[in-house]
Design a protein around this motif. Structure first.
Motif, short mmCIF file in Angstrom:
data_model
loop_
_atom_site.label_atom_id
_atom_site.label_comp_id
_atom_site.label_asym_id
_atom_site.label_seq_id
_atom_site.Cartn_x
_atom_site.Cartn_y
_atom_site.Cartn_z
N PRO A 154 0.84 -1.20 0.00
CA PRO A 154 0.00 0.00 0.00
C PRO A 154 0.88 1.26 0.00
O PRO A 154 1.79 1.37 0.81
CB PRO A 154 -0.80 -0.11 1.29
CG PRO A 154 -0.60 -1.49 1.80
CD PRO A 154 0.67 -2.00 1.21
N ILE A 155 0.62 2.16 -0.91
CA ILE A 155 1.38 3.41 -1.03
C ILE A 155 0.52 4.59 -0.59
O ILE A 155 0.99 5.53 0.00
CB ILE A 155 1.87 3.62 -2.47
CG1 ILE A 155 2.78 2.47 -2.90
CG2 ILE A 155 2.59 4.94 -2.64
CD1 ILE A 155 4.04 2.32 -2.10
N GLY A 156 -0.75 4.55 -0.90
CA GLY A 156 -1.68 5.61 -0.56
C GLY A 156 -3.08 5.05 -0.48
O GLY A 156 -3.28 3.84 -0.64
N PRO A 157 -4.06 5.89 -0.24
CA PRO A 157 -5.43 5.38 -0.07
C PRO A 157 -5.98 4.68 -1.31
O PRO A 157 -6.80 3.78 -1.20
CB PRO A 157 -6.25 6.63 0.27
CG PRO A 157 -5.39 7.80 -0.06
CD PRO A 157 -3.97 7.33 -0.07
N ASP A 158 -5.52 5.06 -2.49
CA ASP A 158 -6.04 4.46 -3.71
C ASP A 158 -4.96 3.89 -4.61
O ASP A 158 -5.12 3.78 -5.82
CB ASP A 158 -6.82 5.52 -4.51
CG ASP A 158 -8.04 6.03 -3.76
OD1 ASP A 158 -8.72 5.20 -3.13
OD2 ASP A 158 -8.30 7.24 -3.81
N PHE A 159 -3.82 3.52 -4.00
CA PHE A 159 -2.70 3.06 -4.83
C PHE A 159 -1.91 1.99 -4.11
O PHE A 159 -1.58 2.13 -2.93
CB PHE A 159 -1.77 4.25 -5.16
CG PHE A 159 -0.68 3.91 -6.12
CD1 PHE A 159 -0.93 3.67 -7.45
CD2 PHE A 159 0.62 3.82 -5.68
CE1 PHE A 159 0.08 3.36 -8.34
CE2 PHE A 159 1.65 3.50 -6.55
CZ PHE A 159 1.37 3.27 -7.89
N VAL A 160 -1.63 0.89 -4.81
CA VAL A 160 -0.74 -0.16 -4.30
C VAL A 160 0.35 -0.41 -5.33
O VAL A 160 0.14 -0.25 -6.53
CB VAL A 160 -1.48 -1.48 -3.98
CG1 VAL A 160 -2.46 -1.29 -2.84
CG2 VAL A 160 -2.18 -2.02 -5.19
N LEU A 161 1.52 -0.79 -4.85
CA LEU A 161 2.67 -1.04 -5.72
C LEU A 161 2.95 -2.54 -5.75
O LEU A 161 3.19 -3.14 -4.70
CB LEU A 161 3.89 -0.29 -5.18
CG LEU A 161 5.18 -0.43 -5.96
CD1 LEU A 161 5.04 0.17 -7.36
CD2 LEU A 161 6.31 0.26 -5.21
N PRO A 162 2.90 -3.18 -6.92
CA PRO A 162 3.25 -4.59 -6.97
C PRO A 162 4.75 -4.78 -6.74
O PRO A 162 5.56 -4.10 -7.37
CB PRO A 162 2.83 -5.04 -8.36
CG PRO A 162 2.72 -3.79 -9.17
CD PRO A 162 2.50 -2.66 -8.22
N GLN A 163 5.08 -5.65 -5.82
CA GLN A 163 6.45 -6.01 -5.51
C GLN A 163 6.51 -7.54 -5.56
O GLN A 163 5.49 -8.20 -5.69
CB GLN A 163 6.83 -5.54 -4.10
CG GLN A 163 6.60 -4.08 -3.85
CD GLN A 163 7.81 -3.23 -4.21
OE1 GLN A 163 8.54 -3.53 -5.13
NE2 GLN A 163 8.01 -2.16 -3.47
N PHE A 164 7.69 -8.10 -5.40
CA PHE A 164 7.82 -9.56 -5.37
C PHE A 164 8.64 -9.96 -4.15
O PHE A 164 9.52 -9.23 -3.71
CB PHE A 164 8.47 -10.08 -6.65
CG PHE A 164 7.52 -10.12 -7.81
CD1 PHE A 164 6.90 -11.30 -8.17
CD2 PHE A 164 7.22 -8.97 -8.52
CE1 PHE A 164 6.01 -11.35 -9.24
CE2 PHE A 164 6.34 -9.00 -9.58
CZ PHE A 164 5.73 -10.19 -9.93
#
Length: 79
Positions: A53-63
């Motif tokens: 989770p980066i912000g209320p409406d944004f997630v960053l795909p990681q591995f």
């Protein structure tokens, strides 16, 4: 700094030809989204996507590493 890795997706391996597939450049993280230690990074290691989770409406795909056995022997940089 995060280890930057190239991930080949199992679902797209060999599509449309044996030399093609979907590959992503991404970060390799631990379960708490810290950088994976360099000595654990290896070519052939199995990974799974996770979403940071980066912000209320944004997630960053990681591995992150899964611990599953590799399909072939692993290769690590010994320097």
């Amino acid at each position: 700094p995060y280890p930057v890795v190239v991930v080949e997706l199992d679902e797209q391996r060999g599509e449309p030809t044996a030399d093609d597939g979907v590959r992503l450049v991404t970060n390799l993280v631990t379960s708490d989204f810290r950088p994976e230690p360099e000595e654990r990074v290896a070519i052939g290691a199995r990974v799974a996507v996770c979403f940071q989770p980066i912000g209320p409406d944004f997630v960053l795909p990681q591995f992150r590493l899964t611990g599953e056995p590799a399909a072939a022997s692993l290769w690590r940089f010994s320097g």
